[in-house]
Design an enzyme around this catalytic site. Structure first.
Site, PDB file in Angstrom:
ATOM      1  N   HIS A   1       2.659  -6.361  -7.255  1.00 18.30           N
ATOM      2  CA  HIS A   1       2.106  -5.295  -8.090  1.00 18.30           C
ATOM      3  C   HIS A   1       3.259  -4.667  -8.854  1.00 18.30           C
ATOM      4  O   HIS A   1       4.254  -4.249  -8.250  1.00 18.30           O
ATOM      5  CB  HIS A   1       1.407  -4.253  -7.209  1.00 18.30           C
TER       6      HIS A   1
ATOM      7  N   CYS B   1       0.828  -1.201   0.000  1.00 11.01           N
ATOM      8  CA  CYS B   1       0.000   0.000   0.000  1.00 11.01           C
ATOM      9  C   CYS B   1       0.867   1.259   0.000  1.00 11.01           C
ATOM     10  O   CYS B   1       1.724   1.425   0.878  1.00 11.01           O
ATOM     11  CB  CYS B   1      -0.945   0.010   1.197  1.00 11.01           C
TER      12      CYS B   1
END
Length: 364
Positions: free
Chosen positions: A217, A148
């Site tokens: 990611h 995040c």
């Protein structure tokens, strides 16, 4: 600190009622969805790699999105596994009722993955020791968010900030492995800034600490969600570790999800924003991966899915305000979509949204 309250009792009552399952049973077929969903393959069905490969498209964890209503819709659309929103281990440490409400599965969910975030290994230990009470046998795996990029998360040393501290990140993984008998996985980005790509080295460190899989990611944290996700960078992580890798980033539709899987060599693929208003994306990605055409999603199916999802909000005790986002997503592609989405912004009750759907359907 005690976690008993009227709020938690109400959430637990809703979660353990069969209201949501009844809603799904009555409405799934009209939306082209399937209920009940197949559970994530049990541990005795093979290694985690084999279980992921059997159905490689997973519903990614998304803050303020992946509540139990959302998870149930995506499982009905073919997602192999669905994840909770990010759950703060610090919130659990301080006995936050709201934090525990994110973890509680609905009785209709066959299983789920819980994603935790934080920076204190002892808070992770406390969370792990209490997960059985709240999830029980339906806990498929626990994931640690090390990806995040949001400042309110990274300022406390959590999320992608852990990419700068692989020693602490490894302690967190080892702590969870000591407490849990389910797989412990991590979700990472390839680095924090473009000139310091650490994905492969960091993934090796997490594997050495005992991580059962790595989700990657393909952006650096400083990109947030801008620019493009790098399939090549994910591939380098795939080559660097022996545990399964889950590719993440820009799987914005079924075709792109299937392509991401092929291009990276990953075992599985996260679908996040690509699932907005598209629970069919998971089943269609599998069809495309297998060389078949995607199934057509008609305006009637979109409306049926919108109704179903809105009813699920009511059945699971979610705030009806979430239906505004759902309207923006599900009503894309219907005639005069912009006007109908604007009308939805003025809806207040469940009946308001259902009436809007009935009126729209009459124009088709």
């Amino acid at each position: 600190m005690a976690r008993s309250s009227h709020y938690v009792a109400e959430q637990l009552e809703l979660a353990h009622s069969d209201a949501a399952s009844l809603v799904m049973e009555r409405g799934a077929a009209a939306a082209g969805l399937s209920w009940p969903p197949a559970p994530f393959a049990p541990r005795d069905a093979g290694s985690l790699r084999e279980r992921l490969a059997a159905n490689p498209f997973l519903m990614a964890p998304m803050a303020s999105v992946t509540d139990c209503a959302y998870r149930m819709m995506m499982r009905a659309g073919g997602a192999a596994l669905a994840y909770t929103e990010m759950v703060s281990v610090t919130g659990i440490h301080y006995g936050s009722d709201k934090t525990w409400s994110l973890v509680q599965p609905n009785v209709g969910e066959p299983d789920l993955a819980v994603q935790l975030f934080g920076a204190d290994p002892e808070h992770f230990r406390e969370a792990a020791s209490q997960l059985g009470e709240h999830v029980g046998e339906r806990l498929a795996l626990v994931d640690v968010n090390m990806a995040c990029p949001v400042p309110k998360v990274t300022r406390g040393g959590a999320g992608s900030a852990l990419l700068d501290d692989p020693v602490l990140a490894a302690r967190i993984v080892r702590t969870l492995r000591e407490e849990l008998d389910v797989p412990v996985t991590v979700k990472i980005r390839i680095g924090r800034v473009p000139d310091h790509i650490v994905g492969a080295d960091f993934a090796r460190a997490m594997e050495a600490a005992g991580a059962s899989a790595i989700a990657v990611h393909g952006r650096v944290a400083s990109q947030m969600y801008r620019g493009q996700s790098s399939a090549d960078a994910i591939s380098r992580v795939v080559d660097a570790v022996s545990v399964p890798v889950i590719a993440s980033g820009d799987a914005l539709n079924a075709a792109r999800a299937a392509k991401l899987l092929k291009d990276t060599g990953a075992v599985a693929c996260f679908v996040a924003r690509g699932s907005y208003g598209d629970p069919w994306v998971f089943r269609n990605a599998r069809r495309i991966l297998g060389g078949e055409d995607a199934l057509e999603v008609t305006p009637e199916m979109r409306l049926a899915a919108f109704r179903l999802h809105v009813r699920l909000l009511g059945a699971t005790g979610a705030h009806i305000a979430r239906a505004r986002s759902l309207a923006g997503w599900y009503l894309r592609g219907v005639p005069e979509a912009a006007a109908w989405r604007e009308r939805a912004m003025h809806c207040v009750t469940l009946d308001d949204y259902l009436t809007l759907a009935d009126e729209l359907e009459a124009t088709l």
